[in-house]
Write a protein that holds these residues in place. Structure first.
Motif, short mmCIF file in Angstrom:
data_model
loop_
_atom_site.label_atom_id
_atom_site.label_comp_id
_atom_site.label_asym_id
_atom_site.label_seq_id
_atom_site.Cartn_x
_atom_site.Cartn_y
_atom_site.Cartn_z
N LEU A 62 -18.26 17.61 -24.90
CA LEU A 62 -18.47 19.03 -25.06
C LEU A 62 -18.20 19.41 -26.66
N HIS A 63 -19.02 20.10 -27.19
CA HIS A 63 -19.04 20.26 -28.69
C HIS A 63 -18.02 21.44 -28.67
N GLY A 64 -17.77 21.60 -30.02
CA GLY A 64 -16.83 22.62 -30.31
C GLY A 64 -17.54 24.05 -30.44
N ARG A 65 -16.68 25.20 -30.74
CA ARG A 65 -17.45 26.58 -31.01
C ARG A 65 -18.46 26.48 -32.05
N PHE A 66 -19.40 27.09 -31.94
CA PHE A 66 -20.49 27.09 -32.87
C PHE A 66 -21.22 25.90 -32.83
N GLY A 67 -21.08 25.08 -32.27
CA GLY A 67 -21.74 23.87 -32.24
C GLY A 67 -22.80 23.89 -30.88
N THR A 68 -23.77 22.70 -31.03
CA THR A 68 -24.68 22.47 -29.86
C THR A 68 -24.41 21.11 -29.50
N VAL A 140 -14.94 14.26 -22.69
CA VAL A 140 -14.46 14.34 -23.83
C VAL A 140 -14.80 15.76 -24.32
N GLY A 141 -14.02 16.38 -25.16
CA GLY A 141 -14.61 17.87 -25.69
C GLY A 141 -13.72 18.08 -27.03
N HIS A 142 -14.26 18.56 -27.90
CA HIS A 142 -13.51 18.81 -29.33
C HIS A 142 -13.38 20.61 -29.51
N SER A 143 -12.21 20.78 -29.80
CA SER A 143 -11.87 22.16 -30.12
C SER A 143 -12.09 22.99 -28.72
N ASN A 144 -12.86 24.01 -29.04
CA ASN A 144 -13.14 25.00 -27.82
C ASN A 144 -13.76 24.03 -26.80
N GLY A 145 -14.32 22.95 -27.01
CA GLY A 145 -14.86 21.92 -25.95
C GLY A 145 -13.76 21.11 -25.43
N GLY A 146 -12.64 21.00 -26.24
CA GLY A 146 -11.46 20.39 -25.77
C GLY A 146 -10.74 21.16 -24.95
N PHE A 147 -10.59 22.45 -25.21
CA PHE A 147 -9.96 23.44 -24.12
C PHE A 147 -10.77 23.48 -22.81
N SER A 165 -9.04 15.23 -25.05
CA SER A 165 -9.26 16.50 -25.43
C SER A 165 -8.90 16.29 -26.91
N VAL A 166 -9.90 16.38 -27.89
CA VAL A 166 -9.84 16.35 -29.26
C VAL A 166 -9.62 17.80 -30.04
N ALA A 167 -8.50 17.98 -30.58
CA ALA A 167 -8.00 19.14 -31.65
C ALA A 167 -7.98 20.27 -30.54
N ALA A 168 -7.41 19.95 -29.25
CA ALA A 168 -7.14 21.07 -28.51
C ALA A 168 -6.13 20.59 -27.71
N GLN A 169 -5.22 21.57 -27.11
CA GLN A 169 -4.28 21.18 -26.22
C GLN A 169 -4.41 22.26 -25.01
N LEU A 170 -3.21 22.47 -24.29
CA LEU A 170 -3.34 23.21 -23.36
C LEU A 170 -3.16 24.76 -23.44
N SER A 171 -3.72 25.69 -22.99
CA SER A 171 -3.55 26.91 -23.23
C SER A 171 -2.93 27.56 -22.17
N VAL A 172 -2.10 28.63 -22.50
CA VAL A 172 -1.02 29.49 -21.70
C VAL A 172 -1.78 29.89 -20.59
N PHE A 173 -3.22 30.46 -20.67
CA PHE A 173 -3.96 30.62 -19.36
C PHE A 173 -4.07 29.55 -18.50
N LEU A 174 -4.29 28.33 -18.90
CA LEU A 174 -4.57 27.27 -18.01
C LEU A 174 -3.05 26.94 -17.30
N LEU A 175 -1.87 27.21 -18.12
CA LEU A 175 -0.78 26.69 -17.48
C LEU A 175 -0.35 27.61 -16.29
N LYS A 176 -0.73 28.84 -16.60
CA LYS A 176 -0.60 29.99 -15.48
C LYS A 176 -1.45 29.88 -14.39
N SER A 177 -2.81 29.38 -14.64
CA SER A 177 -3.48 29.36 -13.31
C SER A 177 -3.45 27.98 -12.54
N LYS A 178 -2.75 26.90 -13.12
CA LYS A 178 -2.61 25.61 -12.43
C LYS A 178 -2.34 25.69 -10.97
#
Length: 307
Positions: A62-68, A140-147, A165-178
């Motif tokens: 999965l690409h990052g933001r603005f990627g393809t 695998v995902g990078h940045s936005n793709g890592g999230f 996940s490359v250049a991305a970690q857990l978001s608070v959104f994901l933690l709360k929805s787990k």
């Protein structure tokens, strides 16, 4: 951002869009698509050269933001690694160059795009095609793709043998929805630069999204969710780059439920870019880059290490 940089930004995006538009498929590649809620969702499939047609492992990238998908292929050269190692690699295209990772600010999130269903549908189609070993599907995902990769690991853990996940970690959104999803152990890796100016290693807020955990806290959450004990294997590798030495720290929890592993790959002093790539939007500060570390090989070595 003044008018010149706005112009330059969209010029670069248009340039790389044209690169993708005029990209000529090789004989071992194909473009495919789904119609989901009347939206055409596209992806590129790269089959390894000299493949005998039997079911083999598959990696979704999965690409990052603005990627393809094509820019992800050019950045990572995972297609070349797939040829050498003998796996299929999928390069999906995000909606308006973004993924609905749940943080709420991407075009995909704002338009309620269901990227979980999109990626799941690709996996199921490839398995049904008979090309893929369903027990050896990786993500695998990078940045936005890592999230997005971590969202898929939470919501569809049964699909993946391993996730990075490359250049991305857990978001608070994901933690709360787990809590909404059943807990199935997942082999998870996080590769992150300690000097990332876009997605801070220590957590906090991201410019294009909401609050995120630190890399350390994210690893500890995945350790908990995958039922790992406190035993950790530590290792450090050094890479010489001109007059500089780059250190990578590996911290691996491999005593987890169902033979899963959780690993941190800490890129000391490095920034947001995929290790080994040339940043494709050069006027955005992504921190220190390197050519002496092959991020794609690190990803695949993690995947191959999973039992």
């Amino acid at each position: 951002m003044n008018k010149f940089y706005i112009f330059l930004f969209y010029f670069v995006l248009s340039f790389f869009s044209c690169m993708g538009f005029f990209y000529k498929l090789t004989p071992n590649q194909k473009n495919d698509f789904f119609l989901l809620n009347d939206v055409k969702r596209t992806y590129l499939v790269h089959y390894p050269k000299n493949w005998n047609g039997l079911p083999i492992p598959m990696l979704v990238a999965l690409h990052g933001r603005f990627g393809t998908g094509i820019s992800m292929m050019k950045q990572t050269k995972l297609n070349e690694l797939a040829d050498a190692k003998g796996f299929i690699v999928i390069f999906p295209d995000g909606y308006k160059r973004s993924w609905a990772d749940g943080r709420g600010s991407s075009p995909a999130d704002e338009n309620s795009i269901n990227d979980v269903v999109f990626i799941e549908s690709i996996v199921k189609r490839m398995v049904a095609e008979g090309s893929v070993n369903p027990s050896s599907v990786f993500l695998v995902g990078h940045s936005n793709g890592g999230f997005m990769a971590q969202r898929l690991a939470v919501e569809k853990p049964e699909l993946w043998k391993g996730v990075m996940s490359v250049a991305a970690q857990l978001s608070v959104f994901l933690l709360k929805s787990k809590h909404k999803y059943k807990t199935i152990p997942v082999s998870m890796g996080i590769m992150a630069g300690t000097a990332d100016p876009l997605v801070p290693y220590s957590g906090g807020y991201v410019r294009d999204g909401k609050e995120i955990l630190s890399v350390t806290d994210s690893i500890l959450r995945w350790k908990e969710w995958s039922g790992c004990n406190d035993s950790v294997q530590k290792n450090t590798k050094e890479f010489q780059e001109e007059n500089d030495v780059i250190k990578i720290d590996f911290e691996r929890f491999d005593s987890c439920e169902e033979n899963k592993v959780v690993e941190l790959i800490r890129l000391n002093g490095l920034g947001h870019s995929w290790p080994g790539e040339t940043p494709m939007i050069p006027f955005i500060n992504q921190g220190k880059t390197t050519k002496v570390i092959d991020g794609s090989m690190l990803v695949w070595e993690f995947m191959e290490s999973i039992k």
